[in-house]
Scaffold this active site. Sequence first.
Site, PDB file in Angstrom:
ATOM      1  N   ARG A 143       0.828  -1.130   0.007  1.00 51.87           N
ATOM      2  CA  ARG A 143      -0.095   0.061   0.052  1.00 51.87           C
ATOM      3  C   ARG A 143       0.833   1.199  -0.128  1.00 51.87           C
ATOM      4  O   ARG A 143       0.541   2.185  -0.576  1.00 51.87           O
ATOM      5  CB  ARG A 143      -0.951  -0.051   1.280  1.00 51.87           C
ATOM      6  CG  ARG A 143      -2.304  -0.767   1.145  1.00 51.87           C
ATOM      7  CD  ARG A 143      -2.066  -2.173   0.426  1.00 51.87           C
ATOM      8  NE  ARG A 143      -3.466  -2.846   0.425  1.00 51.87           N
ATOM      9  CZ  ARG A 143      -3.877  -3.758   1.249  1.00 51.87           C
ATOM     10  NH1 ARG A 143      -3.378  -3.724   2.610  1.00 51.87           N
ATOM     11  NH2 ARG A 143      -5.112  -4.197   1.094  1.00 51.87           N
ATOM     12  N   ASP A 197       0.123  -6.940  -3.048  1.00 47.69           N
ATOM     13  CA  ASP A 197      -1.322  -6.530  -2.657  1.00 47.69           C
ATOM     14  C   ASP A 197      -1.824  -5.654  -3.894  1.00 47.69           C
ATOM     15  O   ASP A 197      -1.049  -5.597  -4.854  1.00 47.69           O
ATOM     16  CB  ASP A 197      -1.334  -5.526  -1.328  1.00 47.69           C
ATOM     17  CG  ASP A 197      -2.757  -6.172  -0.563  1.00 47.69           C
ATOM     18  OD1 ASP A 197      -3.965  -5.996  -1.217  1.00 47.69           O
ATOM     19  OD2 ASP A 197      -2.619  -6.541   0.801  1.00 47.69           O
ATOM     20  N   HIS A 225      -6.254 -10.000  -3.659  1.00 44.38           N
ATOM     21  CA  HIS A 225      -5.449  -9.084  -3.378  1.00 44.38           C
ATOM     22  C   HIS A 225      -4.319  -8.940  -4.426  1.00 44.38           C
ATOM     23  O   HIS A 225      -3.037  -8.724  -4.099  1.00 44.38           O
ATOM     24  CB  HIS A 225      -4.901  -8.962  -1.847  1.00 44.38           C
ATOM     25  CG  HIS A 225      -5.815  -8.550  -0.926  1.00 44.38           C
ATOM     26  ND1 HIS A 225      -6.394  -7.234  -0.956  1.00 44.38           N
ATOM     27  CD2 HIS A 225      -6.357  -9.251   0.100  1.00 44.38           C
ATOM     28  CE1 HIS A 225      -7.180  -7.137   0.222  1.00 44.38           C
ATOM     29  NE2 HIS A 225      -7.503  -8.447   0.900  1.00 44.38           N
ATOM     30  N   ASP A 271      -6.552 -14.111   2.157  1.00 43.58           N
ATOM     31  CA  ASP A 271      -7.738 -13.475   2.734  1.00 43.58           C
ATOM     32  C   ASP A 271      -8.700 -12.817   1.856  1.00 43.58           C
ATOM     33  O   ASP A 271      -8.078 -12.351   0.526  1.00 43.58           O
ATOM     34  CB  ASP A 271      -6.963 -12.292   4.008  1.00 43.58           C
ATOM     35  CG  ASP A 271      -6.133 -11.321   3.135  1.00 43.58           C
ATOM     36  OD1 ASP A 271      -5.513 -12.043   2.147  1.00 43.58           O
ATOM     37  OD2 ASP A 271      -6.155 -10.504   3.430  1.00 43.58           O
ATOM     38  N   GLU A 272      -9.602 -12.711   2.092  1.00 39.43           N
ATOM     39  CA  GLU A 272     -10.738 -11.732   1.471  1.00 39.43           C
ATOM     40  C   GLU A 272     -10.773 -11.818   0.116  1.00 39.43           C
ATOM     41  O   GLU A 272     -11.058 -10.784  -0.641  1.00 39.43           O
ATOM     42  CB  GLU A 272     -10.172 -10.304   1.751  1.00 39.43           C
ATOM     43  CG  GLU A 272     -10.152  -9.720   3.245  1.00 39.43           C
ATOM     44  CD  GLU A 272      -9.785  -8.467   3.853  1.00 39.43           C
ATOM     45  OE1 GLU A 272     -10.381  -7.974   4.644  1.00 39.43           O
ATOM     46  OE2 GLU A 272      -8.732  -8.058   3.007  1.00 39.43           O
ATOM     47  N   TRP A 294      -6.676 -13.794  12.334  1.00 43.39           N
ATOM     48  CA  TRP A 294      -6.694 -12.394  12.154  1.00 43.39           C
ATOM     49  C   TRP A 294      -8.379 -11.916  12.676  1.00 43.39           C
ATOM     50  O   TRP A 294      -8.404 -10.909  13.200  1.00 43.39           O
ATOM     51  CB  TRP A 294      -6.353 -11.416  11.007  1.00 43.39           C
ATOM     52  CG  TRP A 294      -6.998 -11.922   9.845  1.00 43.39           C
ATOM     53  CD1 TRP A 294      -7.214 -12.750   9.071  1.00 43.39           C
ATOM     54  CD2 TRP A 294      -7.850 -10.988   9.130  1.00 43.39           C
ATOM     55  NE1 TRP A 294      -8.120 -12.697   7.855  1.00 43.39           N
ATOM     56  CE2 TRP A 294      -8.462 -11.498   8.034  1.00 43.39           C
ATOM     57  CE3 TRP A 294      -8.344  -9.549   9.638  1.00 43.39           C
ATOM     58  CZ2 TRP A 294      -9.449 -10.875   7.175  1.00 43.39           C
ATOM     59  CZ3 TRP A 294      -9.322  -8.900   8.902  1.00 43.39           C
ATOM     60  CH2 TRP A 294      -9.716  -9.270   7.647  1.00 43.39           C
ATOM     61  N   TYR A 345      -3.841  -5.011  15.675  1.00 44.64           N
ATOM     62  CA  TYR A 345      -3.838  -4.144  14.415  1.00 44.64           C
ATOM     63  C   TYR A 345      -3.271  -2.745  14.814  1.00 44.64           C
ATOM     64  O   TYR A 345      -4.085  -2.094  15.097  1.00 44.64           O
ATOM     65  CB  TYR A 345      -5.092  -4.394  13.630  1.00 44.64           C
ATOM     66  CG  TYR A 345      -5.183  -5.387  12.736  1.00 44.64           C
ATOM     67  CD1 TYR A 345      -4.688  -6.793  12.766  1.00 44.64           C
ATOM     68  CD2 TYR A 345      -5.768  -5.419  11.519  1.00 44.64           C
ATOM     69  CE1 TYR A 345      -5.122  -7.861  12.191  1.00 44.64           C
ATOM     70  CE2 TYR A 345      -5.875  -6.333  10.574  1.00 44.64           C
ATOM     71  CZ  TYR A 345      -5.372  -7.529  10.690  1.00 44.64           C
ATOM     72  OH  TYR A 345      -5.193  -8.446   9.711  1.00 44.64           O
TER      73      TYR A 345
HETATM   74  C1  ACM Z   1      -6.363  -9.003   6.625  1.00 48.68           C
HETATM   75  O1  ACM Z   1      -6.223  -7.944   7.586  1.00 48.68           O
HETATM   76  N1  ACM Z   1      -6.985  -9.010   5.764  1.00 48.68           N
HETATM   77  C2  ACM Z   1      -5.419 -10.228   6.792  1.00 48.68           C
END
Ligand code: ACM
Length: 542
Positions: free
Chosen positions: A172, A201, A276, A340-341, A407, A432
């Site tokens: 990022r 990412d 990502h 993830d995601e 997480w 976090y």
């Molecule tokens: C995450 O915070 N997407 C692992």
Amino acid sequence: MKSITTILCFLLLVSCTKPEVAREVSVIPLPDSISLGEGTFILSAKTVIVAEGKAVAVAEYLRDFLKKATGLEVPVTDKRKKNAIILSLEDGLSGSKNSKEGYTLSSTSKNIVIKARAAEGLFYGVQTLRQLLPPEIESPTVKSDVVWSVPAVTISDQPQFAWRGMMLDCSRHFFPVSHIKNVLDQLAARKMNRFHWHLVDDQGWRIEIKKYPLLTTTSAWRVDHEDQHWNERPAQKPGEEATYGGFYTQDEIREVVAYASMLNIEVVPEIEMPAHVSCVFAAYPQFSCSGKKMTVLPGGVWPVTEIYCAGNDEVFAFLEDVLTEVIELFPSKYIHIGGDEATKTNWESCPKCQSRIKTEGLKNEEELQSYFIKRIEKFLSSKDRNLLGWDEILEGGLAPRATVMSWRGFAGGIEAARTGHDVVMSPTDFCYFDYYQGPKESEPLAIGGYLPISKVYRFNPIPDSLTMEESKHILGGQANLWTEYIPTPEHSFYMMFPRLDAMAEVLWTNPEKKNYEDFVHRLDRQFERYSNSGINHSKNIY
Ligand code: ACM
Ligand code: ZN
């Protein structure tokens, strides 16, 4: 006359009390046991470091470290001398739980002796010595009017957890190698031993892969909208140049890995998949379901729908090529594959993905994700590496040997540990570091959330609901620093400190010995160390 006498007495008192002030022992993370002795060791031009065999590398590290602030050239020798710092490797040290990272340290006015079973332990003894010296020892330049005193103490110490980590998102926002090394130095100072390097990412690919040069000529660069809010940045328009970004060359990666190794830190690379990764499709659109050419996103995207096509064998060939180069660069036992995601709507409408679901006899897209991760795990296993992934890799069935990074709370980690998988705990609520650490009005713009240092200190990676046997699978924990709202190295330090001190104590110190008030008291000295090293940090705790 009287007043001059008074002033003289006062000055005398100040100068006499100076070594006394330095006697206060203030070590973070708190060691297992400390007892204060009588007297003070003074580091001087006569001091030597005594070491042999595998201890020599640690001795040379200490020599180079001491030189920066003291200006002293403390020689490393294998002959016992007076006024020595002795680094000694010994078997069967009592009280160190056979830990490779445990050590004992004993200082008197005559010498300082650090003993350990392994070089790792000696290294941590040296990190403790670093904090027994005056805080000026953290200065990157020579400080001339300091008495380099070490109080007489006896310390015995060992870590609570094997995995004491921090993740830094370099996609990022991109941070130069010099900053990565500074981060590693600070991790080592706190006896942390894992650097999780988030290299991929949506907003930029950050690692040179020789076989796919477009990943760094194209996927590493985005249009520069740094002056706008992360979630309001327009996509790159035709004719606009992608000028913001960067990547680490393979030589730089090797340099970082070697530097970390000297600091007893394993660098764990994260190569995200299947989501990502939209920056990859700016260079190699054939690896997504749609095949649509994209531009690298300059800011936020949600949900993450542009993901690798799980029905295309070319995607797996590409990922195996990438991972082959990654494995050659990183000796780490673990390779983090993200996971993830992933929003799987494109998989639902993609003929190749649907055909894969049929031929493999899978029930749905969740099982297709599991197929994806298991196939990658098989490849990593063939190279003798362990797959590590975010807790979404549990969905649709966990790969047989996978380690889970939990997480979204503790639940994923609990489920994994109960089925015999290793776990690293990094739940958002406690770990976090992109969350606010103080009241919003007094803090720079952050992603949201609220994680004050007191809450980090309360983190316990082992949930009460696990049995003793199950909790053996909890390797430890880590802080995660996502950098959507963190554009500079200085800002990244601000978000880390002082919360990283709390995380270090959570992961190193025996929980029965943790005490928040005492920790906050020890932070006073830590803040002096920050000032001396020039580390940007939040003062919100005050
Ligand atoms: C995450 O915070 N997407 C692992
Ligand atoms: Zn597909």
